[in-house]
Structures are given as structure tokens and as C-alpha cells.
Design a protein around this motif. Sequence first.
Motif, PDB file in Angstrom:
ATOM      1  N   PRO A 164      25.342   7.518 -39.150  1.00 52.11           N
ATOM      2  CA  PRO A 164      24.022   7.157 -38.615  1.00 52.11           C
ATOM      3  C   PRO A 164      23.455   8.167 -37.631  1.00 52.11           C
ATOM      4  O   PRO A 164      22.231   8.262 -37.480  1.00 52.11           O
ATOM      5  N   LYS A 165      24.317   8.934 -36.962  1.00 50.48           N
ATOM      6  CA  LYS A 165      23.816   9.929 -36.008  1.00 50.48           C
ATOM      7  C   LYS A 165      23.023  11.038 -36.686  1.00 50.48           C
ATOM      8  O   LYS A 165      22.247  11.744 -36.034  1.00 50.48           O
ATOM      9  N   THR A 166      23.208  11.208 -38.005  1.00 53.67           N
ATOM     10  CA  THR A 166      22.482  12.259 -38.718  1.00 53.67           C
ATOM     11  C   THR A 166      21.168  11.752 -39.318  1.00 53.67           C
ATOM     12  O   THR A 166      20.341  12.560 -39.735  1.00 53.67           O
ATOM     13  N   LEU A 167      20.977  10.442 -39.363  1.00 55.68           N
ATOM     14  CA  LEU A 167      19.805   9.894 -40.051  1.00 55.68           C
ATOM     15  C   LEU A 167      18.478  10.245 -39.374  1.00 55.68           C
ATOM     16  O   LEU A 167      17.464  10.398 -40.071  1.00 55.68           O
ATOM     17  N   PRO A 168      18.415  10.355 -38.037  1.00 55.01           N
ATOM     18  CA  PRO A 168      17.140  10.796 -37.448  1.00 55.01           C
ATOM     19  C   PRO A 168      16.671  12.149 -37.962  1.00 55.01           C
ATOM     20  O   PRO A 168      15.467  12.418 -38.011  1.00 55.01           O
ATOM     21  N   LEU A 169      17.605  12.993 -38.369  1.00 54.68           N
ATOM     22  CA  LEU A 169      17.221  14.299 -38.909  1.00 54.68           C
ATOM     23  C   LEU A 169      16.426  14.160 -40.201  1.00 54.68           C
ATOM     24  O   LEU A 169      15.585  15.009 -40.522  1.00 54.68           O
TER      25      LEU A 169
ATOM     26  N   ILE B 186      21.957   9.673 -46.874  1.00 51.40           N
ATOM     27  CA  ILE B 186      23.129   8.802 -46.995  1.00 51.40           C
ATOM     28  C   ILE B 186      23.967   9.207 -48.200  1.00 51.40           C
ATOM     29  O   ILE B 186      25.205   9.250 -48.136  1.00 51.40           O
ATOM     30  N   ALA B 187      23.305   9.503 -49.313  1.00 48.85           N
ATOM     31  CA  ALA B 187      24.028   9.939 -50.505  1.00 48.85           C
ATOM     32  C   ALA B 187      24.814  11.216 -50.241  1.00 48.85           C
ATOM     33  O   ALA B 187      25.980  11.350 -50.638  1.00 48.85           O
ATOM     34  N   ALA B 188      24.169  12.173 -49.541  1.00 47.46           N
ATOM     35  CA  ALA B 188      24.854  13.434 -49.228  1.00 47.46           C
ATOM     36  C   ALA B 188      26.047  13.200 -48.298  1.00 47.46           C
ATOM     37  O   ALA B 188      27.115  13.793 -48.479  1.00 47.46           O
ATOM     38  N   ASN B 189      25.874  12.300 -47.312  1.00 46.60           N
ATOM     39  CA  ASN B 189      26.970  12.016 -46.386  1.00 46.60           C
ATOM     40  C   ASN B 189      28.157  11.375 -47.096  1.00 46.60           C
ATOM     41  O   ASN B 189      29.321  11.718 -46.837  1.00 46.60           O
ATOM     42  N   LEU B 190      27.877  10.442 -48.001  1.00 46.75           N
ATOM     43  CA  LEU B 190      28.959   9.795 -48.746  1.00 46.75           C
ATOM     44  C   LEU B 190      29.621  10.773 -49.721  1.00 46.75           C
ATOM     45  O   LEU B 190      30.846  10.752 -49.907  1.00 46.75           O
ATOM     46  N   ALA B 191      28.804  11.620 -50.349  1.00 46.69           N
ATOM     47  CA  ALA B 191      29.363  12.625 -51.251  1.00 46.69           C
ATOM     48  C   ALA B 191      30.256  13.608 -50.481  1.00 46.69           C
ATOM     49  O   ALA B 191      31.315  14.029 -50.981  1.00 46.69           O
ATOM     50  N   ASN B 192      29.852  13.949 -49.266  1.00 44.52           N
ATOM     51  CA  ASN B 192      30.679  14.827 -48.435  1.00 44.52           C
ATOM     52  C   ASN B 192      31.981  14.141 -48.038  1.00 44.52           C
ATOM     53  O   ASN B 192      33.049  14.777 -47.991  1.00 44.52           O
ATOM     54  N   ASP B 193      31.895  12.851 -47.722  1.00 45.24           N
ATOM     55  CA  ASP B 193      33.102  12.080 -47.399  1.00 45.24           C
ATOM     56  C   ASP B 193      34.073  12.115 -48.569  1.00 45.24           C
ATOM     57  O   ASP B 193      35.275  12.346 -48.398  1.00 45.24           O
TER      58      ASP B 193
ATOM     59  N   VAL C 179      33.676   5.280 -53.066  1.00 44.15           N
ATOM     60  CA  VAL C 179      32.826   6.097 -52.194  1.00 44.15           C
ATOM     61  C   VAL C 179      31.837   6.901 -53.029  1.00 44.15           C
ATOM     62  O   VAL C 179      30.647   6.980 -52.708  1.00 44.15           O
ATOM     63  N   LEU C 180      32.321   7.467 -54.130  1.00 40.09           N
ATOM     64  CA  LEU C 180      31.448   8.233 -55.015  1.00 40.09           C
ATOM     65  C   LEU C 180      30.393   7.337 -55.648  1.00 40.09           C
ATOM     66  O   LEU C 180      29.221   7.736 -55.794  1.00 40.09           O
ATOM     67  N   LEU C 181      30.779   6.105 -56.011  1.00 38.53           N
ATOM     68  CA  LEU C 181      29.823   5.159 -56.579  1.00 38.53           C
ATOM     69  C   LEU C 181      28.734   4.816 -55.567  1.00 38.53           C
ATOM     70  O   LEU C 181      27.541   4.753 -55.900  1.00 38.53           O
ATOM     71  N   ALA C 182      29.119   4.603 -54.318  1.00 36.92           N
ATOM     72  CA  ALA C 182      28.138   4.297 -53.274  1.00 36.92           C
ATOM     73  C   ALA C 182      27.170   5.462 -53.086  1.00 36.92           C
ATOM     74  O   ALA C 182      25.962   5.261 -52.892  1.00 36.92           O
ATOM     75  N   ALA C 183      27.684   6.681 -53.180  1.00 35.24           N
ATOM     76  CA  ALA C 183      26.814   7.855 -53.084  1.00 35.24           C
ATOM     77  C   ALA C 183      25.823   7.874 -54.243  1.00 35.24           C
ATOM     78  O   ALA C 183      24.634   8.190 -54.054  1.00 35.24           O
TER      79      ALA C 183
ATOM     80  N   ALA D   8      21.534  20.037 -54.428  1.00 36.66           N
ATOM     81  CA  ALA D   8      21.907  20.675 -53.166  1.00 36.66           C
ATOM     82  C   ALA D   8      22.806  19.765 -52.337  1.00 36.66           C
ATOM     83  O   ALA D   8      23.767  20.222 -51.716  1.00 36.66           O
ATOM     84  N   GLY D   9      22.498  18.456 -52.338  1.00 36.59           N
ATOM     85  CA  GLY D   9      23.320  17.513 -51.591  1.00 36.59           C
ATOM     86  C   GLY D   9      24.735  17.428 -52.123  1.00 36.59           C
ATOM     87  O   GLY D   9      25.703  17.352 -51.351  1.00 36.59           O
ATOM     88  N   TRP D  10      24.884  17.449 -53.445  1.00 41.25           N
ATOM     89  CA  TRP D  10      26.210  17.351 -54.047  1.00 41.25           C
ATOM     90  C   TRP D  10      26.999  18.645 -53.875  1.00 41.25           C
ATOM     91  O   TRP D  10      28.185  18.627 -53.538  1.00 41.25           O
ATOM     92  N   CYS D  11      26.336  19.771 -54.081  1.00 40.23           N
ATOM     93  CA  CYS D  11      27.044  21.056 -54.071  1.00 40.23           C
ATOM     94  C   CYS D  11      27.352  21.561 -52.668  1.00 40.23           C
ATOM     95  O   CYS D  11      27.996  22.600 -52.524  1.00 40.23           O
ATOM     96  N   TYR D  12      26.897  20.841 -51.643  1.00 37.67           N
ATOM     97  CA  TYR D  12      27.187  21.265 -50.275  1.00 37.67           C
ATOM     98  C   TYR D  12      28.696  21.392 -50.062  1.00 37.67           C
ATOM     99  O   TYR D  12      29.186  22.424 -49.592  1.00 37.67           O
TER     100      TYR D  12
END
Length: 374
Positions: A15-20, A90-97, A133-137, A170-174
Motif C-alpha cells: 500500500p505504501k506504493t499506491l500513492p505513486l 497492484i498487479a505489478a506488486n503481486l507479480a514481483n512478489d 499469488v500469480l492468479l491474484a496478479a 512492462a509490469g511483468w518483465c520488471y
Amino acid sequence: MGNGMWKAWLGAIRPKTLPLAVSPVVAASMAMWSTVFEGVWGGSYLHRPCPVVGGRPPYPYGDYGRCLTSPGWYAAVTLLCVGVALFLQIAANLANDYSDGIRGADETRGGDEAVSGKPRRLTASGLVSPKRVLLAAGVSAALACVCGLAVTVLTGHWWFIALGLVCLVAGWCYVGGRHPYGYHGFGELAVFVFFGLVATCGTSYALSDEVPFLVVWTAVALGLVAVGVLCVNNLRDVDDDALHGKRTWMVRLGRGRGLVAAEAALIVPTAMAAMSYVSYAPLIRVARLAADPRCGTVFDGASDTTGHVACAGMPWWDVTAAFAGTAMLCAAIALCVAAVRALRGGAYRRALPMAGLLSPAVALVFGCAYLMGA
């Protein structure tokens, strides 16, 4: 689902990244309000509404210059752009997780944050299977696509679909895929482009069919704040990242020079916001006009063509924006100073939320400045 599991999922979306994600949309929406409602598309608040599906009539045909974009349409597109940005983040954060978890880069993130000093990750903790986790992303990415398609229909800009696909890739390939660019020092550049230029300029174009210089200036500032937040995060993780071959800017620069880069990425956009805001001299305008005996008078149509309540000849929204913007500028400066001080003290956990809150503060400073300058 127990309370601990809910906290784990909430932590995974970061959540700390969501304001961005939200800040660029808010800034662009505030900046383009006058352009859409008093500029090229209308010229007067008295004009009838334009069609709300498929965008505005193209210049020089149809109702161009004789209709006003519906406030409901403007609000709907803005909120849908917020949805796109939030769900993509959120999708990018979960994919990174997921990706960092299966690569082993988060092996120190499986325990309590109070003990490790780093946020707990779902995949690394073993609380949730990587597939879930991947499904949630994927679900979050699908919701972003739904919002994006709605924006496309309302604006008539079908190339937004291609832009959305680029954002998803871009979100996935990060940190995902065989060659994640986040492991090779391009993550900071991507954050600048997508959290700054794409989000801000894309929202501006969706709302007004144009991207003026003031929006690009704002986009650069918000992109730098996003880079600063990522640098703070990566300074905290620099040792683990180096161990697992994640060559972020902080790993490449080292803690000393990385600290300087992180501070610059927070200080420069704050200064840019201050420059833009001071250029409109809001407090000087308010102080000068407040001495006028007409302050507080409600002008009628004969003396005030806008038909709004004015304070000393200054519309009430300008007065409100002046004081709100000044408060936000003070907050942005305070957050910047506090974040830099925390960084210099090595308190990365304390610096990260302050750096994240700097983004909406800077966005509102720009937005208030442009509302007053309209």
C-alpha cells in the motif's frame, strides 16, 4: 481467512506504493480542468454538454466550440484512469512478489517485519502458494484492462489498448520472465517512464486530447519522486540485491553515491513543484485582493460574468486553491526534509512511507497551482 492472512495479502499489494499510481492521475485531472471546461473544447460553462461516449467532436467539425464536456464524463474518465493505475500497480506488486519469491531474492522476507526489518512477502513466507499469488496478479491486471477499455470507449482513443498492453508487459518483465530488466539496472528508468510520463500524460490526453508543457513538467517531477521511492526501497535491500544478482542503481552506485542519488530524486521534484507554485504568487494575489472592500460580495450577472461568489474579485476556488496549495507545498517540503534526514540516518523503513507520501503532496501542489493559473 484469518486476520494474519489478510495482513499478509495487504502487505503483498504494498500500500505504501499506491500513492505513486494515483498521484499522476490527480495532478493531470486538476491541470486540465480549465482546458477542458474553459479552453478549446468549450469556452463557457454555459455551453450544452457534448456526447459522452466516443470522445469529443473532432476539430473543426461537429459541435467543436459549441459544447462543453460533461462534468460526469470528466469525473468518470478520471476515476477509470485511477482504476487503471491502481490495479496495474497492484498487479505489478503481486507479480514481483511471485517472481522474486521463486527466484529466491526474497529469502529473507519470510518472517516477521519487526524482526527482519523488511516487509514480509507472500511467496517467500510460504503462507500462500506461488500459483495463488500469480492468479491474484492476473485478476488485478484483468480489472485494470476493464477500466482501460472503459476509458477507451469513453474517449474514442483505441490506441490506448496498445499502451495498456505495453504497461502490462512492462509490469511483468520488471522482475519476471527469463531476462527481467529490473535485475539489470533499468527498473528506475521504467518507473520514471510509467509512473511519471505515461500516467500523467496519458491521463491528460484522455481528458483533453492534448498534452501541454505544464503536464510534461508535472510528469517529470512525479516520475522523479517515483524513482526516489524506488531508490529508498533499494537502498534498504542493497545487500540482498547484490547477493542475488539484482543490479539496481543502488547496487551499482554503492550506498554512498546511491544515497546522494536517492536524495536528489526527492529534492529536485519538490523544488520543481515549489518553482511552479511560486510562479503564480498565490499568497501575494490573495493578500493584495483581500484589501479590496468587495471581498465577500456575491456578484450578479451584470458585474461578474462568471456568476460565482468572489473574494476581492478573485473566484472562491482560486482562494481555496491558494491556501490548499500553500499547505500542500509546506507538507511536501516537510516530507522531503524528513525523508532525507531519515535516509542519512539509515532509517529506511521510516524514510519509505514519507517518500511515498511526497508524491500526492507534490501532485496537489502542481494541481492547485494550475487551477489558480487558469
